[in-house]
Each structure stands twice: as C-alpha cells, then as structure tokens.
Motif scaffolding. Structure first.
Motif, PDB file in Angstrom:
ATOM      1  N   ARG A  58       0.846  -1.200   0.000  1.00 51.04           N
ATOM      2  CA  ARG A  58       0.000   0.000   0.000  1.00 51.04           C
ATOM      3  C   ARG A  58       0.883   1.253   0.000  1.00 51.04           C
ATOM      4  N   ASP A  59       2.085   1.137   0.560  1.00 50.38           N
ATOM      5  CA  ASP A  59       2.998   2.287   0.668  1.00 50.38           C
ATOM      6  C   ASP A  59       4.207   2.190  -0.257  1.00 50.38           C
ATOM      7  N   ASP A  60       4.635   0.988  -0.578  1.00 49.48           N
ATOM      8  CA  ASP A  60       5.908   0.789  -1.261  1.00 49.48           C
ATOM      9  C   ASP A  60       5.793   0.317  -2.706  1.00 49.48           C
ATOM     10  N   ALA A  61       4.593   0.249  -3.251  1.00 50.10           N
ATOM     11  CA  ALA A  61       4.396  -0.338  -4.589  1.00 50.10           C
ATOM     12  C   ALA A  61       5.116   0.418  -5.694  1.00 50.10           C
ATOM     13  N   ASN A  62       5.431   1.683  -5.472  1.00 52.45           N
ATOM     14  CA  ASN A  62       6.081   2.471  -6.523  1.00 52.45           C
ATOM     15  C   ASN A  62       7.594   2.600  -6.337  1.00 52.45           C
ATOM     16  N   LYS A  63       8.149   1.837  -5.417  1.00 48.90           N
ATOM     17  CA  LYS A  63       9.602   1.794  -5.250  1.00 48.90           C
ATOM     18  C   LYS A  63      10.159   0.693  -6.143  1.00 48.90           C
ATOM     19  N   TYR A  64      11.416   0.830  -6.530  1.00 50.65           N
ATOM     20  CA  TYR A  64      12.058  -0.209  -7.335  1.00 50.65           C
ATOM     21  C   TYR A  64      12.433  -1.368  -6.418  1.00 50.65           C
ATOM     22  N   LEU A  65      11.699  -2.475  -6.553  1.00 51.42           N
ATOM     23  CA  LEU A  65      11.833  -3.601  -5.644  1.00 51.42           C
ATOM     24  C   LEU A  65      12.309  -4.879  -6.312  1.00 51.42           C
ATOM     25  N   ILE A  66      12.196  -4.936  -7.629  1.00 48.22           N
ATOM     26  CA  ILE A  66      12.469  -6.169  -8.358  1.00 48.22           C
ATOM     27  C   ILE A  66      13.415  -5.842  -9.512  1.00 48.22           C
ATOM     28  N   ILE A  67      14.330  -6.760  -9.775  1.00 49.73           N
ATOM     29  CA  ILE A  67      15.277  -6.552 -10.864  1.00 49.73           C
ATOM     30  C   ILE A  67      15.335  -7.804 -11.739  1.00 49.73           C
ATOM     31  N   CYS A  68      15.420  -7.591 -13.022  1.00 45.71           N
ATOM     32  CA  CYS A  68      15.619  -8.689 -13.967  1.00 45.71           C
ATOM     33  C   CYS A  68      17.102  -9.056 -13.921  1.00 45.71           C
ATOM     34  N   GLY A  69      17.380 -10.312 -13.681  1.00 47.66           N
ATOM     35  CA  GLY A  69      18.765 -10.761 -13.608  1.00 47.66           C
ATOM     36  C   GLY A  69      19.470 -10.783 -14.951  1.00 47.66           C
ATOM     37  N   VAL A  70      18.712 -10.761 -16.031  1.00 49.16           N
ATOM     38  CA  VAL A  70      19.311 -10.810 -17.364  1.00 49.16           C
ATOM     39  C   VAL A  70      19.808  -9.432 -17.791  1.00 49.16           C
ATOM     40  N   CYS A  71      18.917  -8.430 -17.755  1.00 52.53           N
ATOM     41  CA  CYS A  71      19.289  -7.099 -18.255  1.00 52.53           C
ATOM     42  C   CYS A  71      19.474  -6.054 -17.156  1.00 52.53           C
ATOM     43  N   ARG A  72      19.189  -6.415 -15.913  1.00 48.98           N
ATOM     44  CA  ARG A  72      19.297  -5.533 -14.739  1.00 48.98           C
ATOM     45  C   ARG A  72      18.289  -4.379 -14.760  1.00 48.98           C
ATOM     46  N   HIS A  73      17.176  -4.560 -15.448  1.00 55.12           N
ATOM     47  CA  HIS A  73      16.096  -3.568 -15.445  1.00 55.12           C
ATOM     48  C   HIS A  73      15.396  -3.625 -14.094  1.00 55.12           C
ATOM     49  N   GLU A  74      15.382  -2.482 -13.390  1.00 49.36           N
ATOM     50  CA  GLU A  74      14.704  -2.406 -12.105  1.00 49.36           C
ATOM     51  C   GLU A  74      13.232  -2.061 -12.321  1.00 49.36           C
ATOM     52  N   MET A  75      12.376  -2.723 -11.550  1.00 49.98           N
ATOM     53  CA  MET A  75      10.932  -2.551 -11.702  1.00 49.98           C
ATOM     54  C   MET A  75      10.278  -2.268 -10.365  1.00 49.98           C
ATOM     55  N   THR A  76       9.229  -1.488 -10.420  1.00 45.13           N
ATOM     56  CA  THR A  76       8.355  -1.362  -9.262  1.00 45.13           C
ATOM     57  C   THR A  76       7.532  -2.645  -9.201  1.00 45.13           C
ATOM     58  N   PHE A  77       6.905  -2.880  -8.054  1.00 49.97           N
ATOM     59  CA  PHE A  77       6.033  -4.049  -7.986  1.00 49.97           C
ATOM     60  C   PHE A  77       4.915  -3.920  -9.011  1.00 49.97           C
ATOM     61  N   ALA A  78       4.382  -2.719  -9.157  1.00 45.67           N
ATOM     62  CA  ALA A  78       3.288  -2.511 -10.116  1.00 45.67           C
ATOM     63  C   ALA A  78       3.733  -2.858 -11.532  1.00 45.67           C
ATOM     64  N   GLU A  79       4.933  -2.423 -11.920  1.00 48.86           N
ATOM     65  CA  GLU A  79       5.431  -2.727 -13.261  1.00 48.86           C
ATOM     66  C   GLU A  79       5.648  -4.236 -13.430  1.00 48.86           C
ATOM     67  N   TYR A  80       6.240  -4.866 -12.440  1.00 44.91           N
ATOM     68  CA  TYR A  80       6.453  -6.306 -12.491  1.00 44.91           C
ATOM     69  C   TYR A  80       5.120  -7.045 -12.547  1.00 44.91           C
ATOM     70  N   HIS A  81       4.210  -6.655 -11.689  1.00 45.76           N
ATOM     71  CA  HIS A  81       2.908  -7.318 -11.619  1.00 45.76           C
ATOM     72  C   HIS A  81       2.136  -7.149 -12.919  1.00 45.76           C
ATOM     73  N   ASP A  82       2.154  -5.946 -13.476  1.00 44.68           N
ATOM     74  CA  ASP A  82       1.444  -5.709 -14.739  1.00 44.68           C
ATOM     75  C   ASP A  82       2.030  -6.543 -15.872  1.00 44.68           C
ATOM     76  N   ASN A  83       3.350  -6.662 -15.902  1.00 42.86           N
ATOM     77  CA  ASN A  83       4.001  -7.438 -16.957  1.00 42.86           C
ATOM     78  C   ASN A  83       4.050  -8.918 -16.634  1.00 42.86           C
ATOM     79  N   ASN A  84       3.820  -9.272 -15.380  1.00 44.93           N
ATOM     80  CA  ASN A  84       3.884 -10.679 -15.008  1.00 44.93           C
ATOM     81  C   ASN A  84       2.766 -11.472 -15.669  1.00 44.93           C
ATOM     82  N   SER A  85       1.685 -10.795 -16.061  1.00 47.40           N
ATOM     83  CA  SER A  85       0.648 -11.523 -16.791  1.00 47.40           C
ATOM     84  C   SER A  85       1.213 -12.038 -18.119  1.00 47.40           C
TER      85      SER A  85
END
Length: 116
Positions: A58-85
């Motif tokens: 609820r507070d941290d969803a827009n922080k960079y929390l996840i990283i792709c190990g291949v290209c090192r692209h950092e993602m917010t949870f929202a970005e990861y979750h949206d693309n995880n589909s």
C-alpha cells in the motif's frame, strides 16, 4: 555504467542461485531490511543474521523492488505485476518463473489477493 549487484549464493550472472536455478529463475528482490537485491529469501536468510522485513504494497508499490537478472532492469512491484501476466521482462523480454507469485507473502504485505 555500474551494474547493480545481486547478492546470494548465485550460480550464474543472471541471478539464479543454488536454491532457484531453472531457466526462468531470473529475478531478484530488493530486501527492505538491507536495501540490497538478493536472489531469493533463502539466500538472504543464509547470509544475514537479521529477519526479513516485508514491504507494505500500500505504501511501497512504486519503489524499485524487483530486478531482472538478465538485463538488470529495475521494476516497481506494479510494473512487475502488470508485466507478469505476460511473464516476461518489460525491457528485454526474458521469461520469468510464474511460480514466483507463490512467495509474495515472504517479501510483501498486502500483495494482490489474486496472486497469492
């Protein structure tokens, strides 16, 4: 450009570790307690003496929390979750393990209910 470090008992340069090392195991999570990316929660626990602090989405969803190990692209949870589909990195299209959602409760408080 300085490459973002991923900590843990890694077995390759794409964030796979001794615990999770299938071809699609290529994301890492930035731990709130350390402000460091680790390959998995087991790596964090084996290399640290402190407990894991979970993010409150609820507070941290827009922080960079996840990283792709291949290209090192950092993602917010929202970005990861949206693309995880699509189960791919939004930057390099590397496929992600769909089973990662089973561990959200270890990293996040208040994850989307459909994901747990």
């Amino acid at each position: 450009m300085i490459e973002t470090a991923i900590y843990g008992k890694t077995v390759d340069d794409q964030s796979r570790c001794v615990h999770w090392h299938l071809p699609k195991d290529v994301i890492a999570i930035k731990f709130k307690c350390c402000d460091r990316y680790y390959a998995c929660f087991e790596c964090h626990q084996e290399l640290n003496s402190h407990p894991i602090e979970r993010y409150d989405l609820r507070d941290d969803a827009n922080k960079y929390l996840i990283i792709c190990g291949v290209c090192r692209h950092e993602m917010t949870f929202a970005e990861y979750h949206d693309n995880n589909s699509n189960l791919i990195c939004p930057s390099c299209a590397s496929p992600f393990n769909p089973g990662c959602k089973l561990h959200y409760h270890l990293y996040f408080r208040n994850p989307p209910s459909v994901m747990c």
